[in-house]
Write a protein that holds these residues in place. Structure first.
Motif, PDB file in Angstrom:
ATOM      1  N   GLN A   1       0.831  -1.171   0.000  1.00 54.83           N
ATOM      2  CA  GLN A   1       0.000   0.000   0.000  1.00 54.83           C
ATOM      3  C   GLN A   1       0.884   1.245   0.000  1.00 54.83           C
ATOM      4  O   GLN A   1       1.826   1.344   0.772  1.00 54.83           O
ATOM      5  CB  GLN A   1      -0.935   0.030   1.208  1.00 54.83           C
ATOM      6  CG  GLN A   1      -1.895   1.190   1.199  1.00 54.83           C
ATOM      7  CD  GLN A   1      -2.914   1.110   2.314  1.00 54.83           C
ATOM      8  OE1 GLN A   1      -3.225   0.030   2.807  1.00 54.83           O
ATOM      9  NE2 GLN A   1      -3.435   2.249   2.715  1.00 54.83           N
ATOM     10  N   VAL A   2       0.551   2.167  -0.885  1.00 57.19           N
ATOM     11  CA  VAL A   2       1.319   3.390  -1.035  1.00 57.19           C
ATOM     12  C   VAL A   2       0.436   4.585  -0.714  1.00 57.19           C
ATOM     13  O   VAL A   2      -0.709   4.677  -1.170  1.00 57.19           O
ATOM     14  CB  VAL A   2       1.874   3.528  -2.461  1.00 57.19           C
ATOM     15  CG1 VAL A   2       2.606   4.858  -2.625  1.00 57.19           C
ATOM     16  CG2 VAL A   2       2.803   2.364  -2.781  1.00 57.19           C
ATOM     17  N   GLN A   3       0.980   5.478   0.054  1.00 59.68           N
ATOM     18  CA  GLN A   3       0.298   6.723   0.368  1.00 59.68           C
ATOM     19  C   GLN A   3       1.135   7.872  -0.170  1.00 59.68           C
ATOM     20  O   GLN A   3       2.344   7.925   0.050  1.00 59.68           O
ATOM     21  CB  GLN A   3       0.084   6.865   1.865  1.00 59.68           C
ATOM     22  CG  GLN A   3      -0.825   5.802   2.455  1.00 59.68           C
ATOM     23  CD  GLN A   3      -0.989   5.932   3.949  1.00 59.68           C
ATOM     24  OE1 GLN A   3      -0.290   6.698   4.605  1.00 59.68           O
ATOM     25  NE2 GLN A   3      -1.921   5.174   4.505  1.00 59.68           N
ATOM     26  N   LEU A   4       0.489   8.764  -0.871  1.00 58.74           N
ATOM     27  CA  LEU A   4       1.173   9.879  -1.495  1.00 58.74           C
ATOM     28  C   LEU A   4       0.606  11.189  -0.983  1.00 58.74           C
ATOM     29  O   LEU A   4      -0.613  11.373  -0.935  1.00 58.74           O
ATOM     30  CB  LEU A   4       1.020   9.817  -3.017  1.00 58.74           C
ATOM     31  CG  LEU A   4       1.463   8.511  -3.687  1.00 58.74           C
ATOM     32  CD1 LEU A   4       1.116   8.537  -5.170  1.00 58.74           C
ATOM     33  CD2 LEU A   4       2.959   8.295  -3.498  1.00 58.74           C
ATOM     34  N   VAL A   5       1.492  12.086  -0.619  1.00 57.88           N
ATOM     35  CA  VAL A   5       1.093  13.385  -0.108  1.00 57.88           C
ATOM     36  C   VAL A   5       1.765  14.465  -0.928  1.00 57.88           C
ATOM     37  O   VAL A   5       2.992  14.531  -0.988  1.00 57.88           O
ATOM     38  CB  VAL A   5       1.459  13.542   1.377  1.00 57.88           C
ATOM     39  CG1 VAL A   5       1.030  14.919   1.877  1.00 57.88           C
ATOM     40  CG2 VAL A   5       0.802  12.453   2.208  1.00 57.88           C
ATOM     41  N   GLU A   6       0.955  15.309  -1.541  1.00 53.68           N
ATOM     42  CA  GLU A   6       1.458  16.358  -2.407  1.00 53.68           C
ATOM     43  C   GLU A   6       1.489  17.700  -1.694  1.00 53.68           C
ATOM     44  O   GLU A   6       0.708  17.952  -0.775  1.00 53.68           O
ATOM     45  CB  GLU A   6       0.581  16.468  -3.657  1.00 53.68           C
ATOM     46  CG  GLU A   6       0.595  15.216  -4.507  1.00 53.68           C
ATOM     47  CD  GLU A   6      -0.703  15.010  -5.249  1.00 53.68           C
ATOM     48  OE1 GLU A   6      -0.657  14.929  -6.490  1.00 53.68           O
ATOM     49  OE2 GLU A   6      -1.755  14.949  -4.581  1.00 53.68           O
ATOM     50  N   SER A   7       2.371  18.549  -2.167  1.00 58.30           N
ATOM     51  CA  SER A   7       2.459  19.898  -1.647  1.00 58.30           C
ATOM     52  C   SER A   7       3.089  20.796  -2.698  1.00 58.30           C
ATOM     53  O   SER A   7       3.685  20.322  -3.660  1.00 58.30           O
ATOM     54  CB  SER A   7       3.276  19.944  -0.351  1.00 58.30           C
ATOM     55  OG  SER A   7       4.608  19.527  -0.579  1.00 58.30           O
ATOM     56  N   GLY A   8       2.960  22.084  -2.508  1.00 62.73           N
ATOM     57  CA  GLY A   8       3.612  23.035  -3.378  1.00 62.73           C
ATOM     58  C   GLY A   8       2.711  23.769  -4.350  1.00 62.73           C
ATOM     59  O   GLY A   8       3.166  24.661  -5.062  1.00 62.73           O
ATOM     60  N   GLY A   9       1.449  23.410  -4.397  1.00 59.15           N
ATOM     61  CA  GLY A   9       0.534  24.076  -5.310  1.00 59.15           C
ATOM     62  C   GLY A   9       0.202  25.478  -4.849  1.00 59.15           C
ATOM     63  O   GLY A   9       0.526  25.889  -3.740  1.00 59.15           O
ATOM     64  N   GLY A  10      -0.453  26.208  -5.717  1.00 55.36           N
ATOM     65  CA  GLY A  10      -0.829  27.573  -5.403  1.00 55.36           C
ATOM     66  C   GLY A  10      -1.096  28.355  -6.661  1.00 55.36           C
ATOM     67  O   GLY A  10      -1.392  27.784  -7.711  1.00 55.36           O
ATOM     68  N   SER A  11      -0.998  29.652  -6.548  1.00 60.15           N
ATOM     69  CA  SER A  11      -1.249  30.552  -7.668  1.00 60.15           C
ATOM     70  C   SER A  11       0.023  31.266  -8.074  1.00 60.15           C
ATOM     71  O   SER A  11       0.842  31.631  -7.227  1.00 60.15           O
ATOM     72  CB  SER A  11      -2.319  31.578  -7.299  1.00 60.15           C
ATOM     73  OG  SER A  11      -3.549  30.962  -6.990  1.00 60.15           O
ATOM     74  N   VAL A  12       0.161  31.471  -9.364  1.00 55.40           N
ATOM     75  CA  VAL A  12       1.343  32.129  -9.888  1.00 55.40           C
ATOM     76  C   VAL A  12       0.975  32.867 -11.168  1.00 55.40           C
ATOM     77  O   VAL A  12       0.013  32.501 -11.849  1.00 55.40           O
ATOM     78  CB  VAL A  12       2.467  31.099 -10.152  1.00 55.40           C
ATOM     79  CG1 VAL A  12       2.076  30.163 -11.295  1.00 55.40           C
ATOM     80  CG2 VAL A  12       3.792  31.785 -10.445  1.00 55.40           C
ATOM     81  N   GLN A  13       1.724  33.892 -11.473  1.00 52.71           N
ATOM     82  CA  GLN A  13       1.515  34.625 -12.703  1.00 52.71           C
ATOM     83  C   GLN A  13       2.130  33.877 -13.876  1.00 52.71           C
ATOM     84  O   GLN A  13       3.084  33.116 -13.712  1.00 52.71           O
ATOM     85  CB  GLN A  13       2.141  36.020 -12.615  1.00 52.71           C
ATOM     86  CG  GLN A  13       1.539  36.924 -11.557  1.00 52.71           C
ATOM     87  CD  GLN A  13       0.121  37.310 -11.878  1.00 52.71           C
ATOM     88  OE1 GLN A  13      -0.805  36.984 -11.140  1.00 52.71           O
ATOM     89  NE2 GLN A  13      -0.070  37.991 -12.996  1.00 52.71           N
ATOM     90  N   ALA A  14       1.583  34.087 -15.038  1.00 52.35           N
ATOM     91  CA  ALA A  14       2.144  33.481 -16.235  1.00 52.35           C
ATOM     92  C   ALA A  14       3.620  33.833 -16.355  1.00 52.35           C
ATOM     93  O   ALA A  14       4.015  34.975 -16.126  1.00 52.35           O
ATOM     94  CB  ALA A  14       1.386  33.942 -17.471  1.00 52.35           C
ATOM     95  N   GLY A  15       4.409  32.844 -16.713  1.00 48.54           N
ATOM     96  CA  GLY A  15       5.838  33.034 -16.813  1.00 48.54           C
ATOM     97  C   GLY A  15       6.585  32.705 -15.540  1.00 48.54           C
ATOM     98  O   GLY A  15       7.819  32.627 -15.540  1.00 48.54           O
ATOM     99  N   GLY A  16       5.851  32.498 -14.469  1.00 49.73           N
ATOM    100  CA  GLY A  16       6.458  32.188 -13.195  1.00 49.73           C
ATOM    101  C   GLY A  16       6.799  30.724 -13.045  1.00 49.73           C
ATOM    102  O   GLY A  16       6.624  29.923 -13.964  1.00 49.73           O
ATOM    103  N   SER A  17       7.276  30.389 -11.867  1.00 50.98           N
ATOM    104  CA  SER A  17       7.703  29.026 -11.583  1.00 50.98           C
ATOM    105  C   SER A  17       7.062  28.503 -10.312  1.00 50.98           C
ATOM    106  O   SER A  17       6.646  29.265  -9.438  1.00 50.98           O
ATOM    107  CB  SER A  17       9.226  28.964 -11.427  1.00 50.98           C
ATOM    108  OG  SER A  17       9.888  29.339 -12.617  1.00 50.98           O
ATOM    109  N   MET A  18       7.022  27.211 -10.218  1.00 49.49           N
ATOM    110  CA  MET A  18       6.470  26.547  -9.054  1.00 49.49           C
ATOM    111  C   MET A  18       7.039  25.145  -8.995  1.00 49.49           C
ATOM    112  O   MET A  18       7.282  24.528 -10.029  1.00 49.49           O
ATOM    113  CB  MET A  18       4.939  26.508  -9.150  1.00 49.49           C
ATOM    114  CG  MET A  18       4.217  25.971  -7.934  1.00 49.49           C
ATOM    115  SD  MET A  18       2.411  26.065  -8.146  1.00 49.49           S
ATOM    116  CE  MET A  18       2.183  27.856  -8.147  1.00 49.49           C
TER     117      MET A  18
END
Length: 125
Positions: free
Chosen positions: A1-18
């Motif tokens: 069994q694998v559990q995955l936890v994501e993080s790092g999402g959000g809002s950014v302007q075009a041309g930006g990075s995440m």
């Protein structure tokens, strides 16, 4: 069994990075192909990128040259570095594990056995 936890999402302007992160649990994490998929409202879930245990990766055409996928098996974490973001990149991004493939990257969502909860990425123009 694998559990995955994501993080790092959000809002950014075009041309930006995440950078998105996905931390996985499970004894065989390093054996799995880890992938990123995304889904915009009203759209099908689509393949973005995936990486094997050894670091061989595959990216979808829309993100080639802009996104980079990497993994740190010691930390049981896969990353998606997103640069030069476009409004078309907006969607919910899911981390997924393909437990049956460790060498070959498969792009169909149906091949992936475990999924994270998803993290919203919004790119404004």
């Amino acid at each position: 069994q694998v559990q995955l936890v994501e993080s790092g999402g959000g809002s950014v302007q075009a041309g930006g990075s995440m950078r998105l992160s996905c931390e996985g649990s499970g004894r065989a994490f390093s054996d799995y192909v880890m992938g990123w998929f995304r889904q915009a409202p009203g759209n099908e879930r689509e393949f973005v990128a995936a990486i094997t245990w050894s670091g061989n990766s595959k990216l979808s055409d829309p993100v080639k040259g802009r996104f980079t996928i990497s993994r740190d098996n010691a930390k049981s974490t896969v990353y998606l570095q997103m640069d030069s973001l476009k409004p078309e990149d907006t969607g919910v991004y899911y981390c997924a594990a393909d437990t049956a493939a460790s060498v070959i990257v498969r792009v169909a969502a149906g091949f992936y056995d475990y999924w994270g909860q998803g993290t919203q990425v919004t790119v404004s123009s």
